[in-house]
Design a protein around this motif. Structure first.
Motif, PDB file in Angstrom:
ATOM      1  N   SER A  33     -30.357  -1.404 133.094  1.00  0.00           N
ATOM      2  CA  SER A  33     -30.914  -0.715 134.237  1.00  0.00           C
ATOM      3  C   SER A  33     -30.032  -1.008 135.451  1.00  0.00           C
ATOM      4  CB  SER A  33     -32.332  -1.232 134.481  1.00  0.00           C
ATOM      5  OG  SER A  33     -33.094  -0.232 135.039  1.00  0.00           O
ATOM      6  N   ASN A  34     -29.705   0.036 136.203  1.00  0.00           N
ATOM      7  CA  ASN A  34     -28.891  -0.117 137.404  1.00  0.00           C
ATOM      8  C   ASN A  34     -27.392  -0.321 137.132  1.00  0.00           C
ATOM      9  OD1 ASN A  34     -29.292  -0.006 140.247  1.00  0.00           O
ATOM     10  ND2 ASN A  34     -28.612  -2.135 140.367  1.00  0.00           N
ATOM     11  N   ALA A  35     -26.980  -0.269 135.867  1.00  0.00           N
ATOM     12  CA  ALA A  35     -25.553  -0.460 135.564  1.00  0.00           C
ATOM     13  C   ALA A  35     -24.718   0.692 136.109  1.00  0.00           C
ATOM     14  CB  ALA A  35     -25.345  -0.598 134.062  1.00  0.00           C
ATOM     15  N   GLY A  36     -25.308   1.882 136.137  1.00  0.00           N
ATOM     16  CA  GLY A  36     -24.573   3.044 136.638  1.00  0.00           C
ATOM     17  C   GLY A  36     -24.424   4.182 135.638  1.00  0.00           C
ATOM     18  N   LYS A  37     -25.382   4.297 134.694  1.00  0.00           N
ATOM     19  CA  LYS A  37     -25.342   5.378 133.689  1.00  0.00           C
ATOM     20  C   LYS A  37     -25.398   6.754 134.328  1.00  0.00           C
ATOM     21  CE  LYS A  37     -29.039   3.745 131.859  1.00  0.00           C
ATOM     22  NZ  LYS A  37     -29.019   2.511 132.671  1.00  0.00           N
ATOM     23  N   SER A  38     -26.421   6.946 135.166  1.00  0.00           N
ATOM     24  CA  SER A  38     -26.601   8.271 135.770  1.00  0.00           C
ATOM     25  C   SER A  38     -25.420   8.610 136.676  1.00  0.00           C
ATOM     26  CB  SER A  38     -27.921   8.319 136.541  1.00  0.00           C
ATOM     27  OG  SER A  38     -28.999   8.004 135.684  1.00  0.00           O
ATOM     28  N   SER A  39     -24.924   7.624 137.400  1.00  0.00           N
ATOM     29  CA  SER A  39     -23.762   7.856 138.277  1.00  0.00           C
ATOM     30  C   SER A  39     -22.540   8.259 137.460  1.00  0.00           C
ATOM     31  CB  SER A  39     -23.429   6.585 139.067  1.00  0.00           C
ATOM     32  OG  SER A  39     -24.533   6.179 139.841  1.00  0.00           O
ATOM     33  N   THR A  53     -29.932   9.373 140.314  1.00  0.00           N
ATOM     34  CA  THR A  53     -29.564   7.966 140.433  1.00  0.00           C
ATOM     35  C   THR A  53     -30.633   7.169 141.182  1.00  0.00           C
ATOM     36  OG1 THR A  53     -28.292   8.451 142.424  1.00  0.00           O
ATOM     37  CG2 THR A  53     -27.079   8.371 140.357  1.00  0.00           C
ATOM     38  N   LYS A  55     -34.198   5.353 141.906  1.00  0.00           N
ATOM     39  CA  LYS A  55     -34.993   4.536 140.996  1.00  0.00           C
ATOM     40  C   LYS A  55     -36.415   5.080 140.878  1.00  0.00           C
ATOM     41  CE  LYS A  55     -32.753   1.020 139.868  1.00  0.00           C
ATOM     42  NZ  LYS A  55     -32.274   1.960 139.030  1.00  0.00           N
ATOM     43  N   THR A  60     -36.711   6.927 134.629  1.00  0.00           N
ATOM     44  CA  THR A  60     -35.654   6.099 134.038  1.00  0.00           C
ATOM     45  C   THR A  60     -36.081   5.493 132.704  1.00  0.00           C
ATOM     46  OG1 THR A  60     -36.419   4.274 135.409  1.00  0.00           O
ATOM     47  CG2 THR A  60     -34.515   5.491 136.198  1.00  0.00           C
ATOM     48  N   LYS A 144     -18.261   0.124 138.216  1.00  0.00           N
ATOM     49  CA  LYS A 144     -18.255  -0.581 139.509  1.00  0.00           C
ATOM     50  C   LYS A 144     -16.982  -1.420 139.657  1.00  0.00           C
ATOM     51  CE  LYS A 144     -23.303  -0.491 139.518  1.00  0.00           C
ATOM     52  NZ  LYS A 144     -24.560  -1.032 140.058  1.00  0.00           N
ATOM     53  N   ASP A 146     -14.650  -0.838 141.419  1.00  0.00           N
ATOM     54  CA  ASP A 146     -14.315  -0.908 142.855  1.00  0.00           C
ATOM     55  C   ASP A 146     -14.811  -2.192 143.525  1.00  0.00           C
ATOM     56  OD1 ASP A 146     -17.146  -0.030 144.249  1.00  0.00           O
ATOM     57  OD2 ASP A 146     -16.852   1.030 142.382  1.00  0.00           O
ATOM     58  N   SER A 174     -15.123   3.769 137.892  1.00  0.00           N
ATOM     59  CA  SER A 174     -15.862   3.641 139.153  1.00  0.00           C
ATOM     60  C   SER A 174     -16.393   4.992 139.581  1.00  0.00           C
ATOM     61  CB  SER A 174     -14.956   3.087 140.256  1.00  0.00           C
ATOM     62  OG  SER A 174     -15.592   3.242 141.520  1.00  0.00           O
ATOM     63  N   ALA A 175     -17.691   5.041 139.794  1.00  0.00           N
ATOM     64  CA  ALA A 175     -18.297   6.274 140.294  1.00  0.00           C
ATOM     65  C   ALA A 175     -17.979   6.453 141.776  1.00  0.00           C
ATOM     66  CB  ALA A 175     -19.810   6.246 140.076  1.00  0.00           C
TER      67      ALA A 175
HETATM   68  N1  LIG Z   1     -19.930   0.564 144.117  1.00  0.00           N
HETATM   69  C1  LIG Z   1     -20.389   1.251 143.083  1.00  0.00           C
HETATM   70  N2  LIG Z   1     -21.717   1.516 142.966  1.00  0.00           N
HETATM   71  C2  LIG Z   1     -22.142   2.202 141.892  1.00  0.00           C
HETATM   72  C3  LIG Z   1     -21.249   2.665 140.881  1.00  0.00           C
HETATM   73  N3  LIG Z   1     -21.979   3.304 139.919  1.00  0.00           N
HETATM   74  C4  LIG Z   1     -23.268   3.237 140.325  1.00  0.00           C
HETATM   75  N4  LIG Z   1     -23.389   2.583 141.504  1.00  0.00           N
HETATM   76  C5  LIG Z   1     -24.644   2.312 142.245  1.00  0.00           C
HETATM   77  O1  LIG Z   1     -25.499   1.522 141.414  1.00  0.00           O
HETATM   78  C6  LIG Z   1     -26.861   1.918 141.560  1.00  0.00           C
HETATM   79  C7  LIG Z   1     -27.440   2.301 140.200  1.00  0.00           C
HETATM   80  O2  LIG Z   1     -26.767   3.436 139.708  1.00  0.00           O
HETATM   81  P1  LIG Z   1     -27.460   4.432 138.636  1.00  0.00           P
HETATM   82  O3  LIG Z   1     -26.404   5.397 138.228  1.00  0.00           O
HETATM   83  O4  LIG Z   1     -28.732   4.981 139.170  1.00  0.00           O
HETATM   84  O5  LIG Z   1     -27.771   3.394 137.451  1.00  0.00           O
HETATM   85  P2  LIG Z   1     -28.510   3.671 136.064  1.00  0.00           P
HETATM   86  O6  LIG Z   1     -27.804   2.863 135.040  1.00  0.00           O
HETATM   87  O7  LIG Z   1     -28.626   5.125 135.815  1.00  0.00           O
HETATM   88  O8  LIG Z   1     -29.952   3.003 136.350  1.00  0.00           O
HETATM   89  P3  LIG Z   1     -31.343   3.297 135.566  1.00  0.00           P
HETATM   90  O9  LIG Z   1     -31.515   4.773 135.471  1.00  0.00           O
HETATM   91  O10 LIG Z   1     -32.380   2.638 136.429  1.00  0.00           O
HETATM   92  O11 LIG Z   1     -31.242   2.636 134.247  1.00  0.00           O
HETATM   93  C8  LIG Z   1     -26.875   3.064 142.568  1.00  0.00           C
HETATM   94  O12 LIG Z   1     -27.186   2.533 143.830  1.00  0.00           O
HETATM   95  C9  LIG Z   1     -25.440   3.580 142.517  1.00  0.00           C
HETATM   96  O13 LIG Z   1     -25.034   4.189 143.715  1.00  0.00           O
HETATM   97  C10 LIG Z   1     -19.834   2.388 141.045  1.00  0.00           C
HETATM   98  O14 LIG Z   1     -18.967   2.715 140.217  1.00  0.00           O
HETATM   99  N5  LIG Z   1     -19.481   1.678 142.158  1.00  0.00           N
END
Ligand SMILES: Nc1nc2c(ncn2[C@@H]2O[C@H](COP(=O)(O)OP(=O)(O)OP(=O)(O)O)[C@@H](O)[C@H]2O)c(=O)[nH]1
Ligand SMILES: [Mg+2]
Length: 198
Positions: A33-39, A53, A55, A60, A144, A146, A174-175
Motif C-alpha cells: 500500500s502506498n508503494a506507487g502502483k496507481s502512479s 492515487t 487514498k 484500494t 520513487k 527520485d 519514478s512517477a
Molecule cells: N516522489 C515520488 N512520489 C511518488 C512516486 N510514485 C508515487 N508517489 C506518491 O506516493 C503516494 C502513493 O502513491 P499511489 O500511486 O497512490 O500508491 P498505491 O501503491 O497505488 O497505493 P494503494 O492504492 O493505497 O495501494 C502518492 O502520494 C504518490 O504521489 C514517485 O515515483 N516519486
C-alpha cells in the motif's frame, strides 16, 4: 497524447465472481500500500489520475480492471502491508489474491511495485511466490527513485537484483521524474504479447 487512447476503467471486484471475463491478456500491478502502483499505471498510460492515487478506502482494497487496448488489460491489485488492517481483511486479501493468481488464464505477467527506500518486504515475497507458482514472469519497478541520490539508487538496484536472482527483472522508476517509463512500457508490451525475454 496517451499511447493507449482507448484506455479506460472497467470495473472493481471484491470477489472472483466479479472479475472481468477471463479472455485476452492482462498484466497485474502488485505492491505494498502506498508503494506507487496507481502512479506507475498513470505514467505508463500517460494520463493523470487514470488509476486513482488518492487514498479512498474501499477502492484500494479492490481488484481494479482497466481496458488498455483491444482485448488487453491492466489490473491494479489491492495494496498490502497496511499495519492497521484487521486479520479478517488480511485473510480476505490473501484468499482473493490466491484465487486471482490461480484462476486467471489471461494473466500474462506481474509488475511488482517496490519503494526503492524499503526493499522487498515479506508480502512482496509472497506475491513473488504466487507468481512463481503459476509460472508468471515478473518485473519489479523500484519506484520513487527520485527520493534517493544516484549512488544510493544504484546500490539499492544491485541489492534487489541479487535478492531476486533469476526470478524477475528489475528497473529504476519514478512517477515524479518519469525515469524508466519507456523501459517499463517495453516490458509491459512483452508480457502482453506473451514474450518473456528476460
Ligand atoms: N516522489 C515520488 N512520489 C511518488 C512516486 N510514485 C508515487 N508517489 C506518491 O506516493 C503516494 C502513493 O502513491 P499511489 O500511486 O497512490 O500508491 P498505491 O501503491 O497505488 O497505493 P494503494 O492504492 O493505497 O495501494 C502518492 O502520494 C504518490 O504521489 C514517485 O515515483 N516519486
Ligand atoms: Mg492505488
Amino acid at each position: 497524447m496517451s499511447l493507449y487512447p482507448e484506455a479506460q476503467f472497467l470495473k472493481s471486484a471484491d470477489a472472483p465472481s466479479q472479475f472481468i471475463e477471463d479472455s485476452g491478456a492482462e498484466v497485474a500491478f502488485a505492491g505494498r500500500s502506498n508503494a506507487g502502483k496507481s502512479s506507475a499505471i498513470n505514467i505508463i498510460v500517460n494520463r493523470r489520475q487514470f488509476a486513482r492515487t488518492s487514498k479512498t478506502p474501499g477502492r484500494t482494497r479492490l481488484v481494479n480492471f482497466f481496458h488498455l487496448r483491444d482485448s488487453e488489460r491492466l489490473v491494479d491489485l489491492p495494496g498490502y502491508g497496511f499495519a492497521k488492517v484487521a486479520d479478517k481483511m488480511r485473510n480476505h486479501w490473501a484468499d482473493l489474491m490466491a484465487d486471482y493468481f490461480e484462476m486467471r488464464q489471461s494473466l500474462k505477467g506481474m509488475f511488482l511495485i517496490v519503494d526503492i527506500r524499503r526493499q522487498l518486504t515479506d508480502f512482496d515475497r509472497q506475491m513473488l511466490s504466487f507468481a512463481e507458482s503459476v509460472g508468471l514472469p515478473t518485473h519489479v519497478l523500484l519506484t520513487k527513485t527520485d527520493k534517493l541520490k544516484r549512488g544510493q539508487a544504484a546500490k539499492a538496484l544491485l541489492e534487489v537484483r541479487r535478492d531476486l536472482g533469476d526470478g524477475a527483472t528489475v528497473q529504476h522508476f519514478s512517477a515524479l521524474s518519469r525515469q524508466g517509463e519507456d523501459e517499463a512500457r517495453a516490458r509491459l508490451e512483452e508480457f502482453l504479447a506473451g514474450h518473456d525475454e528476460a
